[in-house]
Design a protein around this motif. Structure first.
Motif, PDB file in Angstrom:
ATOM      1  N   ALA A  32       0.853  -1.191   0.000  1.00 36.71           N
ATOM      2  CA  ALA A  32       0.000   0.000   0.000  1.00 36.71           C
ATOM      3  C   ALA A  32       0.892   1.244   0.000  1.00 36.71           C
ATOM      4  CB  ALA A  32      -0.906  -0.006   1.230  1.00 36.71           C
ATOM      5  N   PRO A  33       0.515   2.267  -0.740  1.00 38.19           N
ATOM      6  CA  PRO A  33       1.345   3.477  -0.832  1.00 38.19           C
ATOM      7  C   PRO A  33       1.677   4.094   0.531  1.00 38.19           C
ATOM      8  CG  PRO A  33      -0.439   3.583  -2.428  1.00 38.19           C
ATOM      9  CD  PRO A  33      -0.671   2.363  -1.586  1.00 38.19           C
ATOM     10  N   GLU A  34       0.715   4.069   1.450  1.00 32.84           N
ATOM     11  CA  GLU A  34       0.962   4.630   2.781  1.00 32.84           C
ATOM     12  C   GLU A  34       2.057   3.864   3.507  1.00 32.84           C
ATOM     13  OE1 GLU A  34      -1.957   3.577   1.546  1.00 32.84           O
ATOM     14  OE2 GLU A  34      -3.611   4.802   2.260  1.00 32.84           O
ATOM     15  N   MET A  35       2.045   2.548   3.343  1.00 36.77           N
ATOM     16  CA  MET A  35       3.036   1.719   4.024  1.00 36.77           C
ATOM     17  C   MET A  35       4.415   1.864   3.382  1.00 36.77           C
ATOM     18  SD  MET A  35       1.493   0.260   6.570  1.00 36.77           S
ATOM     19  CE  MET A  35       0.817   1.877   6.746  1.00 36.77           C
ATOM     20  N   GLN A  36       4.436   1.999   2.061  1.00 40.43           N
ATOM     21  CA  GLN A  36       5.718   2.213   1.381  1.00 40.43           C
ATOM     22  C   GLN A  36       6.325   3.546   1.804  1.00 40.43           C
ATOM     23  OE1 GLN A  36       4.938   1.763  -2.801  1.00 40.43           O
ATOM     24  NE2 GLN A  36       4.891  -0.471  -2.673  1.00 40.43           N
ATOM     25  N   ARG A  37       5.487   4.576   1.918  1.00 42.85           N
ATOM     26  CA  ARG A  37       5.967   5.891   2.341  1.00 42.85           C
ATOM     27  C   ARG A  37       6.488   5.833   3.789  1.00 42.85           C
ATOM     28  NH1 ARG A  37       1.716   8.633   1.123  1.00 42.85           N
ATOM     29  NH2 ARG A  37       0.706   8.481   3.154  1.00 42.85           N
ATOM     30  N   LEU A  38       5.747   5.160   4.656  1.00 37.45           N
ATOM     31  CA  LEU A  38       6.167   5.067   6.055  1.00 37.45           C
ATOM     32  C   LEU A  38       7.434   4.235   6.196  1.00 37.45           C
ATOM     33  CD1 LEU A  38       5.590   5.917   8.912  1.00 37.45           C
ATOM     34  CD2 LEU A  38       3.926   4.076   9.093  1.00 37.45           C
ATOM     35  N   ARG A  39       7.547   3.181   5.416  1.00 34.79           N
ATOM     36  CA  ARG A  39       8.766   2.375   5.446  1.00 34.79           C
ATOM     37  C   ARG A  39       9.959   3.222   4.992  1.00 34.79           C
ATOM     38  NH1 ARG A  39       7.235  -2.068   2.872  1.00 34.79           N
ATOM     39  NH2 ARG A  39       7.714  -1.231   0.821  1.00 34.79           N
ATOM     40  N   ALA A  40       9.760   4.047   3.968  1.00 35.92           N
ATOM     41  CA  ALA A  40      10.827   4.933   3.498  1.00 35.92           C
ATOM     42  C   ALA A  40      11.204   5.955   4.576  1.00 35.92           C
ATOM     43  CB  ALA A  40      10.397   5.646   2.221  1.00 35.92           C
ATOM     44  N   GLU A  41      10.214   6.433   5.323  1.00 38.66           N
ATOM     45  CA  GLU A  41      10.503   7.394   6.388  1.00 38.66           C
ATOM     46  C   GLU A  41      11.277   6.744   7.532  1.00 38.66           C
ATOM     47  OE1 GLU A  41       6.830   9.312   7.456  1.00 38.66           O
ATOM     48  OE2 GLU A  41       6.944  10.649   5.725  1.00 38.66           O
ATOM     49  N   THR A  42      10.970   5.486   7.852  1.00 37.24           N
ATOM     50  CA  THR A  42      11.734   4.819   8.910  1.00 37.24           C
ATOM     51  C   THR A  42      13.177   4.589   8.462  1.00 37.24           C
ATOM     52  OG1 THR A  42      11.056   2.567   8.263  1.00 37.24           O
ATOM     53  CG2 THR A  42       9.673   3.708   9.885  1.00 37.24           C
ATOM     54  N   LYS A  43      13.356   4.332   7.169  1.00 38.35           N
ATOM     55  CA  LYS A  43      14.710   4.179   6.618  1.00 38.35           C
ATOM     56  C   LYS A  43      15.435   5.525   6.613  1.00 38.35           C
ATOM     57  CE  LYS A  43      18.100   2.161   4.415  1.00 38.35           C
ATOM     58  NZ  LYS A  43      19.315   2.378   5.188  1.00 38.35           N
ATOM     59  N   GLU A  44      14.716   6.588   6.268  1.00 45.01           N
ATOM     60  CA  GLU A  44      15.302   7.934   6.273  1.00 45.01           C
ATOM     61  C   GLU A  44      15.750   8.312   7.683  1.00 45.01           C
ATOM     62  OE1 GLU A  44      14.010  12.538   5.256  1.00 45.01           O
ATOM     63  OE2 GLU A  44      12.653  10.915   4.698  1.00 45.01           O
ATOM     64  N   LEU A  45      14.985   7.895   8.685  1.00 42.66           N
ATOM     65  CA  LEU A  45      15.359   8.147  10.076  1.00 42.66           C
ATOM     66  C   LEU A  45      16.686   7.460  10.405  1.00 42.66           C
ATOM     67  CD1 LEU A  45      14.761   9.158  12.964  1.00 42.66           C
ATOM     68  CD2 LEU A  45      13.422   7.057  13.298  1.00 42.66           C
ATOM     69  N   LEU A  46      16.820   6.207  10.002  1.00 49.51           N
ATOM     70  CA  LEU A  46      18.078   5.491  10.243  1.00 49.51           C
ATOM     71  C   LEU A  46      19.253   6.204   9.568  1.00 49.51           C
ATOM     72  CD1 LEU A  46      16.900   1.795   9.783  1.00 49.51           C
ATOM     73  CD2 LEU A  46      17.580   2.909  11.919  1.00 49.51           C
ATOM     74  N   ASP A  47      19.045   6.641   8.329  1.00 44.78           N
ATOM     75  CA  ASP A  47      20.099   7.342   7.596  1.00 44.78           C
ATOM     76  C   ASP A  47      20.481   8.650   8.287  1.00 44.78           C
ATOM     77  OD1 ASP A  47      20.028   5.286   5.748  1.00 44.78           O
ATOM     78  OD2 ASP A  47      18.822   6.410   4.290  1.00 44.78           O
ATOM     79  N   ALA A  48      19.483   9.367   8.803  1.00 42.67           N
ATOM     80  CA  ALA A  48      19.743  10.638   9.483  1.00 42.67           C
ATOM     81  C   ALA A  48      20.562  10.434  10.758  1.00 42.67           C
ATOM     82  CB  ALA A  48      18.425  11.346   9.806  1.00 42.67           C
TER      83      ALA A  48
END
Length: 101
Positions: free
Chosen positions: A28-44
């Motif tokens: 689902a697009p919402e889940m893909q976006r949230l998964r990307a945000e959790t990955k972005e958090l790790l990168d930050a």
């Protein structure tokens, strides 16, 4: 990675994988976006961004989890979303305790 971020990184990484485990509709697009945000958090965290910048990412994730929690429950069980949101709040509070906050 900054030494003071290591514990926060480990917690964020654990939450990232836990999120992936509890998602009912990973495509689902919402889940893909949230998964990307959790990955972005790790990168930050890994790139030693300032705690307030990291906190902003955590707040975005929490906001998404609030929306999911109030949805129809098809994307993720609302109790899982609520639990994850609480754990991200704990992470946010730990960020506020860093000396360079």
């Amino acid at each position: 990675m900054n030494g003071q971020y290591e514990e926060i990184y480990q917690q964020a990484e654990r939450l990232h994988y836990r999120f992936r485990d509890v998602v009912d509709q990973p495509d689902a697009p919402e889940m893909q976006r949230l998964r990307a945000e959790t990955k972005e958090l790790l990168d930050a965290i890994e790139s030693d961004k300032k705690p307030r910048s990291i906190e902003d990412l955590v707040k975005r994730i929490m906001s998404e989890l609030d929306r999911i929690k109030e949805g129809d429950g098809t994307l993720m069980d609302s109790s899982d979303a609520d639990e994850l949101r609480d754990e991200y709040e704990d992470l946010r509070q730990e960020l506020q305790e860093l000396p360079n906050y």
